[in-house]
Design a protein around this motif. Structure first.
Motif, mmCIF file in Angstrom:
data_model
loop_
_atom_site.group_PDB
_atom_site.id
_atom_site.type_symbol
_atom_site.label_atom_id
_atom_site.label_comp_id
_atom_site.label_asym_id
_atom_site.label_seq_id
_atom_site.Cartn_x
_atom_site.Cartn_y
_atom_site.Cartn_z
ATOM 1 N N THR A 1 9.606 15.858 3.967
ATOM 2 C CA THR A 1 9.104 14.714 3.212
ATOM 3 C C THR A 1 8.989 13.432 4.024
ATOM 4 N N LYS A 2 9.580 13.401 5.214
ATOM 5 C CA LYS A 2 9.429 12.202 6.036
ATOM 6 C C LYS A 2 9.569 12.551 7.508
ATOM 7 N N LEU A 3 8.992 11.699 8.332
ATOM 8 C CA LEU A 3 9.077 11.864 9.776
ATOM 9 C C LEU A 3 9.270 10.482 10.377
ATOM 10 N N HIS B 1 6.151 14.636 17.875
ATOM 11 C CA HIS B 1 7.078 14.838 16.767
ATOM 12 C C HIS B 1 6.391 15.738 15.756
ATOM 13 N N GLN B 2 7.172 16.573 15.082
ATOM 14 C CA GLN B 2 6.579 17.556 14.181
ATOM 15 C C GLN B 2 7.005 17.341 12.743
ATOM 16 N N LEU B 3 6.072 17.627 11.837
ATOM 17 C CA LEU B 3 6.311 17.589 10.401
ATOM 18 C C LEU B 3 6.165 19.014 9.896
ATOM 19 N N GLN B 4 7.283 19.603 9.464
ATOM 20 C CA GLN B 4 7.271 20.978 8.978
ATOM 21 C C GLN B 4 6.810 21.019 7.521
ATOM 22 N N ASP C 1 12.391 35.305 11.675
ATOM 23 C CA ASP C 1 12.401 34.499 10.450
ATOM 24 C C ASP C 1 13.368 33.324 10.595
ATOM 25 N N VAL C 2 13.174 32.538 11.654
ATOM 26 C CA VAL C 2 14.030 31.380 11.910
ATOM 27 C C VAL C 2 13.162 30.130 12.062
ATOM 28 N N PRO C 3 13.717 28.939 11.835
ATOM 29 C CA PRO C 3 12.949 27.698 12.024
ATOM 30 C C PRO C 3 12.463 27.578 13.461
ATOM 31 N N TYR C 4 11.296 26.962 13.620
ATOM 32 C CA TYR C 4 10.688 26.844 14.953
ATOM 33 C C TYR C 4 10.299 25.400 15.220
ATOM 34 N N PHE C 5 10.632 24.927 16.416
ATOM 35 C CA PHE C 5 10.277 23.579 16.845
ATOM 36 C C PHE C 5 9.614 23.671 18.218
ATOM 37 N N ALA C 6 8.507 22.973 18.383
ATOM 38 C CA ALA C 6 7.827 22.941 19.682
ATOM 39 C C ALA C 6 7.553 21.498 20.052
#
Length: 442
Positions: free
Chosen positions: A327-329, A320-323, A75-80
């Motif tokens: 609200t912005k990227l 680049h990822q938008l979770q 249950d942690v944030p994920y970035f790929a």
């Protein structure tokens, strides 16, 4: 092992387990899976970052899916990030391993800044440090290479560096952790693997405590390096100037130092300039202005009385990822805003720089990258599939502008919007839509 790691973190002052949030680099292999589990059990707050280098096809795709599920487990944030590693390596004339390292650490640094995280944590352990020392010695190295991997180096921390490989493996077995095995680890095509499989076993026959011996050697070398570091820091205080993202070094101040090439190499190390290139830079001090030197990440120009260093943009070789909820990227040359609205009362627009999508059909995170050959989507208002390449021809996009066209991709790898042109039919707003994600290119 938990107590050993906790003690190592305290002894080396790596980070505060209660106030610092880490970005953990997880490949899916045994070491990084163990690191994520240990930090979870130590109740250290962290997010997971996974690099897909585009080098191993479906196997790499499976690794990414595995790590994505691991992040859900904890249950942690994920970035790929999905890199075009071969293209970057070819452009810079460097190995794929060096290209991968430059790309991933530049991306890690961006995440730290945008997500306000404290440190990057990697799963390097005692044996990795020994291998790195010997590999550096084989290639030729200075003091930094002889101390191998540091427990803390700037924003990078390595909580496992005091842990042996055998102890780590026992932890994984005891806790029945599952990991992904990278088949390339067994290939002796890579120099590190040849060292690991063919050379180190022989050295361990001579000295069964080789890893610990090299660790102690690294500590002594590290002490000598600290003396050099202080001299270099004094030189930097006199010679270096920073204006925004641009770094300047005064040539006259550098010429007054002892062992100028060694000192300059230490000053240029954060910018990834090699020792041979540093020697060329020193030789160019008396040359006319305009000489240009390249590292994988930076460009250095010899001006009349100073060296001018600027960062290269590596974002073109990644995504680049938008979770969900973001609200912005802000990406290279691209600024998107995201506004989640209720469908009731929403009015559709026909602006090219806006896309209204059915939010409940989208799978997050959404990824922005440059379009690639073979990409296709289903343009809204049209029937059937359309290759992006053909679509851009139909739109009469000039050849020199095509490479800059970006696409927005869902987590299940579907193109939802050719940004600045047209959304995909599968995500259009209909009468059944409950929530609308309105995206704007600013």
């Amino acid at each position: 092992m938990l107590d050993r790691v906790r003690q190592f973190i305290e002894e080396k002052n790596l980070f505060s387990p209660t106030t610092d949030q880490l970005l953990v680099a997880v490949s899916g292999g045994i070491d990084s899976v163990a690191l994520a589990d240990v930090l979870h059990r130590l109740e250290v707050p962290f997010a997971i970052a996974h690099c897909h280098f585009g080098l191993r096809g479906e196997e790499a795709d499976a690794d990414e899916q595995f790590v994505r599920k691991l992040a859900k487990k904890y249950d942690v944030p994920y970035f790929a990030e999905f890199f075009q590693t071969k293209e970057f390596a070819a452009q810079e004339g460097i190995s794929t391993q060096m290209a991968a390292r430059a790309l991933r650490y530049e991306w890690f640094e961006r995440i730290l800044q945008t997500q306000q995280l404290s440190y990057i944590a990697t799963a390097h352990h005692q044996r990795d440090a020994a291998e790195t020392m010997l590999l550096n010695l084989t290639h030729g190295t200075g003091l930094a290479g002889l101390h191998g991997i540091q427990a803390k180096n700037g924003y990078v921390v390595r909580p496992f560096l005091g842990i042996g490989k055998e102890e780590l493996f026992e932890y994984v077995m005891e806790n029945r952790l599952v990991w992904r095995e990278d088949a390339s680890n067994d290939s002796t095509t890579y120099q590190r693997n040849r060292l690991r499989h063919d050379v180190l076993p022989v050295l361990r026959e001579i000295n069964p405590n080789l890893d610990q011996t090299l660790e102690h050697t690294a500590e002594r070398v590290g002490g000598a390096e600290e003396i050099v570091r202080r001299y270099v820091a004094d030189t930097a205080a006199q010679a270096q100037k920073k204006e925004g993202e641009v770094i300047y070094f005064n040539i006259a101040t550098l010429q007054a130092t002892a062992a100028i090439t060694l000192v300059l190499h230490e000053l240029l190390r954060p910018f990834n300039f090699s020792f041979p290139v540093t020697k060329e830079i020193v030789a160019a001090f008396k040359a006319t202005a305009g000489r240009r030197f390249e590292s994988p990440t930076h460009t250095l120009v010899k001006d009349r009385d100073q060296l001018v260093i600027t960062r290269k943009s590596l974002a073109n070789f990644g995504t680049h990822q938008l979770q969900a909820g973001q609200t912005k990227l802000v990406a290279e040359g691209l600024h998107l805003t995201a506004d989640l609205q209720e469908a009731e009362g929403f009015s559709l627009t026909r602006k090219k720089n806006e896309a209204a999508l059915d939010a409940d059909r989208l799978q997050f995170p959404l990824t922005v990258r440059r379009w690639q050959e073979g990409d296709w989507f289903m343009p809204i208002g049209m029937k059937g599939k359309k290759k992006i390449s053909d679509f851009l021809i139909d739109q009469k996009v000039p050849l020199n502008l095509k490479d800059d066209v970006r696409v927005l991709i869902t987590a299940d790898q579907r193109i939802a919007w050719v940004i600045g042109f047209r959304p995909d039919e599968r995500y259009k707003v209909t009468e059944e839509t409950q929530r609308v994600l309105l995206l704007r290119r600013m």
